[in-house]
Scaffold this active site. Structure first.
Site, mmCIF file in Angstrom:
data_model
loop_
_atom_site.group_PDB
_atom_site.id
_atom_site.type_symbol
_atom_site.label_atom_id
_atom_site.label_comp_id
_atom_site.label_asym_id
_atom_site.label_seq_id
_atom_site.Cartn_x
_atom_site.Cartn_y
_atom_site.Cartn_z
ATOM 1 N N CYS A 1 -0.247 3.958 2.331
ATOM 2 C CA CYS A 1 0.053 3.931 3.618
ATOM 3 C C CYS A 1 1.332 4.281 4.104
ATOM 4 O O CYS A 1 1.532 4.579 5.260
ATOM 5 C CB CYS A 1 -0.583 2.535 4.025
ATOM 6 S SG CYS A 1 -1.954 1.807 3.276
ATOM 7 N N ASP A 2 2.091 3.717 3.145
ATOM 8 C CA ASP A 2 3.570 3.682 3.640
ATOM 9 C C ASP A 2 4.487 4.370 2.826
ATOM 10 O O ASP A 2 5.718 4.533 3.260
ATOM 11 C CB ASP A 2 4.305 1.966 3.655
ATOM 12 C CG ASP A 2 3.251 1.201 4.280
ATOM 13 O OD1 ASP A 2 2.784 1.629 5.362
ATOM 14 O OD2 ASP A 2 2.937 0.132 4.117
ATOM 15 N N CYS B 1 0.692 -1.298 0.040
ATOM 16 C CA CYS B 1 -0.061 -0.098 0.087
ATOM 17 C C CYS B 1 0.787 1.135 0.086
ATOM 18 O O CYS B 1 1.480 1.619 1.035
ATOM 19 C CB CYS B 1 -0.888 -0.032 1.307
ATOM 20 S SG CYS B 1 -1.815 1.388 1.483
#
Ligand code: NAP
Length: 310
Positions: free
Chosen positions: A140-141, A137
């Protein structure tokens, strides 16, 4: 166990589940919708801008779109439960479902909208280093990879989207694809190919992820001549597609060879009476937010028809 027998329980959120909620609620079916405890909103919660959902001239952020659909479902009376269904018994006339808090529900019909999960390459070190440089992701990261050189594996729209997004942070993004042609749509492929921070490594498989306690590099194999090499990376984003989330229903409902729920013709009817399936759980081909929403609508209408016949 509550003695109430619900008209319809919807399992899963995302565009399919929420749209089913909107339609079922407007049909006065008082739907209960299990959104999932950590996956509420589905795959679009991990995406950035959605440019192709009709009605949004300037695009819309995936999480904002899901939030709007969620509120719309709620506005018409869908009961949203932020929990998972952990057990289902779907073959009887009355379906029985158990949630993550131990509550048991009974329903005359069930709409399955559990979507799909990220596919893994299947390497031992991919799992071991997950969260330590390996991610599924970018939204997200991505932030953790400022000024670093990272790899994205895959050749579809997801890989293009992730790679393009990651150039906000990384100094360089290398897309590693097993063939020499992309599967991605033309517009997304061209955008990624025009980005000076993105390099493409064609005809290449990732065969190992290197690093003791965080990713330091990848072992690669050329798919044409079989030569192996190593290259330094501090991150690996895996974007090679999805698998249908069928764990709860495997063995009790008809699935196809790839694990997608089989439905009758153009309907959302499964082989079990009163059980309907929609979204990525049934869709090999299109897997778009708009097609998922459309099939969620169909599932609610199919459930409504079924209930009227009772
Ligand atoms: P996809 O279209 O199925 O592409 C998966 C890619 O990963 C393919 O290039 C495939 O290679 C590669 N791959 C699969 N298994 C692999 C493995 N074990 N090792 C290495 N490579 C592997 O999946 P997706 O990109 O997630 O897209 C899924 C659907 O969502 C598509 O319909 C797409 O249009 C849609 N989507 C849309 C958007 C958007 O419009 N904003 C964004 C993301 C996704 P091959 O090409 O060789 O098969």
């Amino acid at each position: 166990m509550s003695e109430k027998i619900h008209e319809v329980v919807i399992v899963g959120s995302g565009p399919a589940g929420y749209t089913a909620g909107i339609y079922a609620a407007r049909a006065q079916l008082e739907p209960i919708l299990y959104e999932g405890s950590v996956t509420a909103g589905g795959a679009l919660m991990n995406t950035t801008e959605v440019e192709n959902f009709p009605g949004f001239t300037d695009g819309v952020m995936g999480p904002d779109l899901m939030d709007s659909m969620r509120k719309q479902a709620k506005r018409f009376g869908t009961t949203l439960v932020t929990d998972d269904i952990v057990e289902m018994s779907l073959d009887g006339e009355i379906k029985v479902l158990v949630d993550g808090s131990g509550n048991t529900l009974k329903a005359k019909s069930v709409i399955l909208a559990t979507g799909s999960a990220y596919k893994e390459i299947g390497l031992e070190n991919e799992k071991r280093l997950s969260g330590r440089g390996v991610s599924w992701c970018a939204t997200c990261d991505g932030f953790f990879f400022r000024e670093q050189v990272i790899a994205v594996v895959g050749g579809g729209d997801s890989a293009m989207e992730e790679a393009t997004f990651l150039t906000k942070f990384a100094s360089k993004v290398v897309v590693i694809h097993r063939r020499d042609t992309l599967r991605a749509s033309k517009i997304m492929a061209e955008r990624a190919q025009a980005n000076p921070k993105i390099e493409f490594l064609w005809n290449t498989d990732v065969i190992d992820v290197l690093g003791a306690d965080k990713v330091t590099g990848l072992k690669l194999r050329n798919t044409v001549d079989g030569t192996e090499s190593e290259r330094d990376f501090t991150g690996l984003f895996v974007a090679i597609g999805h698998l249908p989330r069928n764990e709860l229903i495997k063995g009790q409902i008809e699935l196809d060879a790839e694990g997608y729920v089989k439905v009758e013709g153009r309907s959302t009817r499964t082989n079990l009476k009163g059980v309907f399936a929609c979204g990525d759980l049934v869709d090999h081909t299109y897997r778009q937010a708009i097609t998922a929403a459309g099939s969620g609508c169909q599932a609610a209408l199919d459930a409504q028809n079924f209930l009227m016949g009772h």
